[in-house]
Design a protein around this motif. Structure first.
Motif, mmCIF file in Angstrom:
data_model
loop_
_atom_site.group_PDB
_atom_site.id
_atom_site.type_symbol
_atom_site.label_atom_id
_atom_site.label_comp_id
_atom_site.label_asym_id
_atom_site.label_seq_id
_atom_site.Cartn_x
_atom_site.Cartn_y
_atom_site.Cartn_z
ATOM 1 N N TRP A 88 0.782 -1.230 0.000
ATOM 2 C CA TRP A 88 0.000 0.000 0.000
ATOM 3 C C TRP A 88 0.815 1.281 0.000
ATOM 4 O O TRP A 88 0.361 2.292 -0.532
ATOM 5 C CB TRP A 88 -0.974 -0.016 1.176
ATOM 6 C CG TRP A 88 -1.877 -1.190 1.132
ATOM 7 C CD1 TRP A 88 -1.888 -2.262 1.983
ATOM 8 C CD2 TRP A 88 -2.890 -1.456 0.156
ATOM 9 N NE1 TRP A 88 -2.850 -3.163 1.598
ATOM 10 C CE2 TRP A 88 -3.480 -2.695 0.483
ATOM 11 C CE3 TRP A 88 -3.350 -0.766 -0.964
ATOM 12 C CZ2 TRP A 88 -4.508 -3.257 -0.262
ATOM 13 C CZ3 TRP A 88 -4.379 -1.329 -1.708
ATOM 14 C CH2 TRP A 88 -4.946 -2.557 -1.358
ATOM 15 N N ARG B 274 -7.711 14.540 2.090
ATOM 16 C CA ARG B 274 -8.315 14.108 3.341
ATOM 17 C C ARG B 274 -8.357 12.584 3.343
ATOM 18 O O ARG B 274 -8.182 11.943 2.309
ATOM 19 C CB ARG B 274 -9.705 14.706 3.477
ATOM 20 C CG ARG B 274 -9.639 16.231 3.601
ATOM 21 C CD ARG B 274 -10.984 16.845 3.628
ATOM 22 N NE ARG B 274 -11.602 16.584 4.927
ATOM 23 C CZ ARG B 274 -12.704 17.190 5.345
ATOM 24 N NH1 ARG B 274 -13.302 18.083 4.583
ATOM 25 N NH2 ARG B 274 -13.213 16.902 6.520
ATOM 26 N N PHE B 275 -8.586 11.999 4.504
ATOM 27 C CA PHE B 275 -8.526 10.545 4.645
ATOM 28 C C PHE B 275 -9.472 9.842 3.669
ATOM 29 O O PHE B 275 -9.079 8.900 2.981
ATOM 30 C CB PHE B 275 -8.848 10.136 6.088
ATOM 31 C CG PHE B 275 -8.739 8.662 6.320
ATOM 32 C CD1 PHE B 275 -7.517 8.083 6.603
ATOM 33 C CD2 PHE B 275 -9.861 7.840 6.231
ATOM 34 C CE1 PHE B 275 -7.407 6.713 6.798
ATOM 35 C CE2 PHE B 275 -9.759 6.473 6.433
ATOM 36 C CZ PHE B 275 -8.529 5.918 6.717
ATOM 37 N N GLY B 276 -10.714 10.277 3.607
ATOM 38 C CA GLY B 276 -11.692 9.643 2.721
ATOM 39 C C GLY B 276 -11.302 9.750 1.260
ATOM 40 O O GLY B 276 -11.478 8.808 0.483
ATOM 41 N N ARG C 223 -8.491 7.326 0.660
ATOM 42 C CA ARG C 223 -8.988 5.945 0.607
ATOM 43 C C ARG C 223 -9.631 5.650 -0.749
ATOM 44 O O ARG C 223 -9.460 4.565 -1.306
ATOM 45 C CB ARG C 223 -9.976 5.694 1.736
ATOM 46 C CG ARG C 223 -10.391 4.241 1.788
ATOM 47 C CD ARG C 223 -10.972 3.856 3.109
ATOM 48 N NE ARG C 223 -11.352 2.446 3.043
ATOM 49 C CZ ARG C 223 -12.391 1.954 3.668
ATOM 50 N NH1 ARG C 223 -13.148 2.720 4.417
ATOM 51 N NH2 ARG C 223 -12.674 0.675 3.561
ATOM 52 N N ARG C 224 -10.364 6.610 -1.307
ATOM 53 C CA ARG C 224 -10.969 6.419 -2.635
ATOM 54 C C ARG C 224 -9.910 6.343 -3.729
ATOM 55 O O ARG C 224 -10.130 5.717 -4.757
ATOM 56 C CB ARG C 224 -11.953 7.542 -2.939
ATOM 57 C CG ARG C 224 -13.271 7.405 -2.205
ATOM 58 C CD ARG C 224 -14.299 8.404 -2.677
ATOM 59 N NE ARG C 224 -13.961 9.780 -2.380
ATOM 60 C CZ ARG C 224 -14.172 10.391 -1.209
ATOM 61 N NH1 ARG C 224 -14.723 9.707 -0.211
ATOM 62 N NH2 ARG C 224 -13.850 11.649 -1.032
ATOM 63 N N SER D 7 -8.081 -1.269 3.097
ATOM 64 C CA SER D 7 -9.048 -1.158 4.188
ATOM 65 C C SER D 7 -8.736 0.096 5.004
ATOM 66 O O SER D 7 -7.610 0.617 4.974
ATOM 67 C CB SER D 7 -8.983 -2.391 5.082
ATOM 68 O OG SER D 7 -7.767 -2.414 5.804
ATOM 69 N N GLU D 8 -9.714 0.538 5.755
ATOM 70 C CA GLU D 8 -9.526 1.715 6.599
ATOM 71 C C GLU D 8 -8.411 1.473 7.613
ATOM 72 O O GLU D 8 -7.538 2.316 7.809
ATOM 73 C CB GLU D 8 -10.834 2.045 7.316
ATOM 74 C CG GLU D 8 -10.788 3.324 8.119
ATOM 75 C CD GLU D 8 -12.146 3.714 8.659
ATOM 76 O OE1 GLU D 8 -12.165 4.311 9.746
ATOM 77 O OE2 GLU D 8 -13.163 3.446 8.008
ATOM 78 N N LYS D 9 -8.420 0.291 8.236
ATOM 79 C CA LYS D 9 -7.407 -0.051 9.234
ATOM 80 C C LYS D 9 -6.001 -0.039 8.629
ATOM 81 O O LYS D 9 -5.066 0.504 9.213
ATOM 82 C CB LYS D 9 -7.716 -1.436 9.811
ATOM 83 C CG LYS D 9 -6.707 -1.911 10.824
ATOM 84 C CD LYS D 9 -7.030 -3.315 11.297
ATOM 85 C CE LYS D 9 -5.927 -3.812 12.217
ATOM 86 N NZ LYS D 9 -6.124 -5.202 12.614
ATOM 87 N N LEU E 37 -4.979 1.502 5.865
ATOM 88 C CA LEU E 37 -4.605 2.859 5.457
ATOM 89 C C LEU E 37 -4.133 3.669 6.658
ATOM 90 O O LEU E 37 -3.117 4.366 6.586
ATOM 91 C CB LEU E 37 -5.774 3.553 4.750
ATOM 92 C CG LEU E 37 -5.498 4.948 4.221
ATOM 93 C CD1 LEU E 37 -4.317 4.964 3.256
ATOM 94 C CD2 LEU E 37 -6.742 5.516 3.545
ATOM 95 N N ILE E 38 -4.833 3.568 7.756
ATOM 96 C CA ILE E 38 -4.428 4.275 8.982
ATOM 97 C C ILE E 38 -3.031 3.824 9.410
ATOM 98 O O ILE E 38 -2.155 4.642 9.705
ATOM 99 C CB ILE E 38 -5.447 4.039 10.122
ATOM 100 C CG1 ILE E 38 -6.751 4.767 9.814
ATOM 101 C CG2 ILE E 38 -4.886 4.479 11.465
ATOM 102 C CD1 ILE E 38 -7.906 4.363 10.728
ATOM 103 N N GLN E 39 -2.810 2.518 9.421
ATOM 104 C CA GLN E 39 -1.508 1.968 9.840
ATOM 105 C C GLN E 39 -0.387 2.438 8.923
ATOM 106 O O GLN E 39 0.672 2.881 9.394
ATOM 107 C CB GLN E 39 -1.572 0.440 9.831
ATOM 108 C CG GLN E 39 -0.265 -0.226 10.191
ATOM 109 C CD GLN E 39 -0.353 -1.740 10.035
ATOM 110 O OE1 GLN E 39 -1.418 -2.328 10.174
ATOM 111 N NE2 GLN E 39 0.768 -2.367 9.744
#
Length: 118
Positions: free
Chosen positions: A23, A38-40, A43-44, A50-52, A54-56
């Motif tokens: 990733w 922004r985060f969203g 992510r798109r 996954s959200e988890k 991407l955060i990591q």
């Protein structure tokens, strides 16, 4: 808790440590191509993550000084991610690798589908 000092044998070893995984290169590409996101939005722009995860990955890239996280004190709060100067340099260094992948993508796909599963 302090982190132990990593041992690298060459510059490539250090670079792969920072950008390794599925990733991180895609996150760098999205931020390099689109600018601050922004985060969203991020992510798109990284399909399948996954959200988890991407955060990591963002936390690791931020800890390595590759990504900058800007928190805007607004209601509702807004957070944007962007590349730092070393992040931009790393993204540029990955461009030839992406070009190689584009040039040989069909060959890679063909070989991967022909090989028996392990």
């Amino acid at each position: 808790m302090t982190r132990s000092k990593p041992e690298y044998h060459c510059g490539l070893d250090a670079a792969v440590d920072v950008v390794g995984g599925k990733w991180k290169p895609l996150i760098l590409w999205a931020l390099g191509a689109r600018g601050a996101l922004r985060f969203g939005e991020l992510r798109r722009n990284v399909p399948g993550v996954s959200e988890k995860m991407l955060i990591q990955q963002l936390r690791e890239l931020e800890a390595d000084g590759i990504v900058h996280r800007e928190v805007y004190r607004e209601v509702p709060p807004r957070v944007e991610y962007s590349l730092t100067e070393p992040g931009n340099a790393l993204n540029k260094a990955l461009q030839p690798l992406g070009e190689w992948g584009s040039a040989f993508m069909e060959v890679i796909i063909q070989r991967k589908t022909e090989q028996p599963a392990v």
